[in-house]
Each structure stands twice: as structure tokens, then as C-alpha cells.
Motif scaffolding. Sequence first.
Motif, PDB file in Angstrom:
ATOM      1  N   ASN A   1       0.741  -1.234  -0.071  1.00  0.00           N
ATOM      2  CA  ASN A   1      -0.117   0.087  -0.045  1.00  0.00           C
ATOM      3  C   ASN A   1       0.958   1.448  -0.166  1.00  0.00           C
ATOM      4  N   HIS A   2       2.226   1.241   0.042  1.00  0.00           N
ATOM      5  CA  HIS A   2       2.843   2.388   0.175  1.00  0.00           C
ATOM      6  C   HIS A   2       2.725   3.436  -1.071  1.00  0.00           C
ATOM      7  N   SER A   3       2.590   3.042  -2.396  1.00  0.00           N
ATOM      8  CA  SER A   3       2.191   3.922  -3.313  1.00  0.00           C
ATOM      9  C   SER A   3       0.865   4.518  -3.099  1.00  0.00           C
ATOM     10  N   TYR A   4       0.006   4.251  -2.297  1.00  0.00           N
ATOM     11  CA  TYR A   4      -1.397   4.673  -2.235  1.00  0.00           C
ATOM     12  C   TYR A   4      -1.302   6.099  -1.200  1.00  0.00           C
ATOM     13  N   PHE A   5      -0.162   6.178  -0.538  1.00  0.00           N
ATOM     14  CA  PHE A   5       0.004   7.109   0.418  1.00  0.00           C
ATOM     15  C   PHE A   5      -0.134   8.579  -0.082  1.00  0.00           C
ATOM     16  N   PHE A   6      -1.019   9.393   0.125  1.00  0.00           N
ATOM     17  CA  PHE A   6      -1.138  10.780  -0.550  1.00  0.00           C
ATOM     18  C   PHE A   6      -0.575  11.879   0.404  1.00  0.00           C
ATOM     19  N   GLY A   7       0.084  12.702  -0.220  1.00  0.00           N
ATOM     20  CA  GLY A   7       0.267  13.999   0.747  1.00  0.00           C
ATOM     21  C   GLY A   7       1.749  13.880   0.980  1.00  0.00           C
ATOM     22  N   ALA A   8       2.485  15.114   0.588  1.00  0.00           N
ATOM     23  CA  ALA A   8       3.903  15.083   0.839  1.00  0.00           C
ATOM     24  C   ALA A   8       4.477  14.749   2.193  1.00  0.00           C
ATOM     25  N   TYR A   9       3.748  15.066   3.270  1.00  0.00           N
ATOM     26  CA  TYR A   9       4.160  14.755   4.426  1.00  0.00           C
ATOM     27  C   TYR A   9       4.058  13.158   4.722  1.00  0.00           C
ATOM     28  N   GLU A  10       2.987  12.579   4.372  1.00  0.00           N
ATOM     29  CA  GLU A  10       2.920  11.252   4.607  1.00  0.00           C
ATOM     30  C   GLU A  10       3.891  10.169   3.818  1.00  0.00           C
ATOM     31  N   THR A  11       4.175  10.703   2.651  1.00  0.00           N
ATOM     32  CA  THR A  11       5.043   9.930   1.723  1.00  0.00           C
ATOM     33  C   THR A  11       6.341  10.235   2.157  1.00  0.00           C
ATOM     34  N   LYS A  12       6.838  11.419   2.838  1.00  0.00           N
ATOM     35  CA  LYS A  12       8.087  11.467   3.212  1.00  0.00           C
ATOM     36  C   LYS A  12       8.409  10.666   4.464  1.00  0.00           C
ATOM     37  N   VAL A  13       7.502  10.712   5.101  1.00  0.00           N
ATOM     38  CA  VAL A  13       7.503  10.095   6.554  1.00  0.00           C
ATOM     39  C   VAL A  13       7.643   8.513   6.341  1.00  0.00           C
TER      40      VAL A  13
ATOM     41  N   ALA B   1      10.730   6.060   6.858  1.00  0.00           N
ATOM     42  CA  ALA B   1      10.597   4.707   7.725  1.00  0.00           C
ATOM     43  C   ALA B   1      11.080   3.698   7.132  1.00  0.00           C
ATOM     44  N   LEU B   2      10.850   3.467   5.838  1.00  0.00           N
ATOM     45  CA  LEU B   2      11.412   2.538   4.926  1.00  0.00           C
ATOM     46  C   LEU B   2      12.934   2.520   4.901  1.00  0.00           C
ATOM     47  N   CYS B   3      13.629   3.557   4.709  1.00  0.00           N
ATOM     48  CA  CYS B   3      15.033   3.806   4.831  1.00  0.00           C
ATOM     49  C   CYS B   3      15.489   3.386   6.293  1.00  0.00           C
ATOM     50  N   LYS B   4      14.879   3.705   7.118  1.00  0.00           N
ATOM     51  CA  LYS B   4      15.478   3.132   8.479  1.00  0.00           C
ATOM     52  C   LYS B   4      15.617   1.768   8.719  1.00  0.00           C
ATOM     53  N   LEU B   5      14.467   1.227   8.042  1.00  0.00           N
ATOM     54  CA  LEU B   5      14.091  -0.081   8.184  1.00  0.00           C
ATOM     55  C   LEU B   5      15.281  -0.824   7.366  1.00  0.00           C
TER      56      LEU B   5
ATOM     57  N   LEU C   1      10.965   0.322  -3.351  1.00  0.00           N
ATOM     58  CA  LEU C   1      10.054   1.512  -2.970  1.00  0.00           C
ATOM     59  C   LEU C   1      10.933   2.952  -2.473  1.00  0.00           C
ATOM     60  N   VAL C   2      11.881   2.543  -1.984  1.00  0.00           N
ATOM     61  CA  VAL C   2      12.882   3.799  -1.829  1.00  0.00           C
ATOM     62  C   VAL C   2      13.206   4.537  -2.985  1.00  0.00           C
ATOM     63  N   VAL C   3      13.728   3.532  -4.158  1.00  0.00           N
ATOM     64  CA  VAL C   3      14.346   4.077  -5.281  1.00  0.00           C
ATOM     65  C   VAL C   3      13.204   4.898  -6.304  1.00  0.00           C
ATOM     66  N   GLY C   4      11.998   4.158  -6.012  1.00  0.00           N
ATOM     67  CA  GLY C   4      10.593   4.801  -6.780  1.00  0.00           C
ATOM     68  C   GLY C   4      10.348   6.104  -6.268  1.00  0.00           C
ATOM     69  N   ASP C   5      10.539   6.387  -4.753  1.00  0.00           N
ATOM     70  CA  ASP C   5      10.140   7.591  -4.108  1.00  0.00           C
ATOM     71  C   ASP C   5      11.067   8.544  -4.751  1.00  0.00           C
ATOM     72  N   LEU C   6      12.540   8.223  -4.587  1.00  0.00           N
ATOM     73  CA  LEU C   6      13.496   9.235  -4.965  1.00  0.00           C
ATOM     74  C   LEU C   6      13.347   9.559  -6.352  1.00  0.00           C
ATOM     75  N   GLN C   7      13.116   8.590  -7.191  1.00  0.00           N
ATOM     76  CA  GLN C   7      12.603   8.892  -8.785  1.00  0.00           C
ATOM     77  C   GLN C   7      11.549   9.738  -8.884  1.00  0.00           C
ATOM     78  N   ALA C   8      10.615   9.665  -7.933  1.00  0.00           N
ATOM     79  CA  ALA C   8       9.357  10.557  -8.083  1.00  0.00           C
ATOM     80  C   ALA C   8       9.561  11.963  -7.545  1.00  0.00           C
ATOM     81  N   GLN C   9      10.347  11.872  -6.704  1.00  0.00           N
ATOM     82  CA  GLN C   9      10.796  13.267  -6.139  1.00  0.00           C
ATOM     83  C   GLN C   9      11.641  14.081  -7.138  1.00  0.00           C
ATOM     84  N   LEU C  10      12.550  13.513  -7.510  1.00  0.00           N
ATOM     85  CA  LEU C  10      13.620  14.082  -8.891  1.00  0.00           C
ATOM     86  C   LEU C  10      12.602  14.673  -9.744  1.00  0.00           C
ATOM     87  N   GLU C  11      11.507  13.839 -10.359  1.00  0.00           N
ATOM     88  CA  GLU C  11      10.823  14.237 -11.436  1.00  0.00           C
ATOM     89  C   GLU C  11       9.846  15.480 -10.907  1.00  0.00           C
TER      90      GLU C  11
END
Length: 126
Positions: free
Chosen positions: A38-50, A54-58, A109-119
Motif C-alpha cells: 500500500n505504500h504507493s497509495y499514500f497521498f500527501g507530501a508529509y505522509e510520503t516523506k515519513v 521509515a522505509l530507509c530506517k528499516l 520502494l525507496v528508489v521509486g520515491d526518489l525517482q518521483a521526487q526528482l521528477e
Amino acid sequence: ACVCVCVQLESVISFLVAVPDPSGQPALSYVLNEWCRNHSYFFGAYETKVSSLALCKLLSHCIATRDQRVTNIRVSIDSSSSTSEGVTTRSAKSCRRVEVPVALCLVKLVVGDLQAQLEMDTAEEE
């Protein structure tokens, strides 16, 4: 839940190992499967960043400690494969679930988030 992972990762892991999921197994596997699914369904900049933090820490915990309570978990992810060569439409793609080690899913998931942020950053600059 993501904030708890960021602040008290070891406590969260210990708690989820001790608590049973709906099938009676440790809840850690269940929670990680649901989170990754469900990670890809998190909406909002804050929720996605948190969630990403957390994924990075894990992931860092998995690499640094080789904690088998986490590293032995396999999660189910979508694997898209096309049925023909060249350009493939969505209807021609087949999607199936594949089980992979949780660390691999975390990297994905982390690489996907990084790619989305760079875009998003590139789009803002233009």
C-alpha cells in the motif's frame, strides 16, 4: 505507524514479532506485506516523506544488523511482464504477484520515491 518506526524501530519490531496477525503468525510479516503493498497509495507530501524515511530506517537496520526477524521475511510484489516484444499496451501486459525478500522490496520502494521526487523537482524547475 511510520513515525513509530522512525523513532523506536527496535521496539516496533519486537512488538510486532510478539503480537499475532489474523492467522496467528507474528504480525511483523503481515504489517510489512501490507505496508509494501500500500505504500504507493499514500497521498500527501508529509505522509510520503515519513513513510519513505521509515522505509530507509528499516532498510538500514536490515543491512547493519542482519536482523533475521526482518531479513527472513518475504513480501509479495507486482511483477509486470509483457507478452510481446516492443511497445506493449497495458492490456497486453500480464501482472502477477512474486515473493521477494523484504530488503529488495524496500530498495524498490525507496528508489521509486526518489525517482518521483526528482521528477517533481525537475518539473518545478522548468
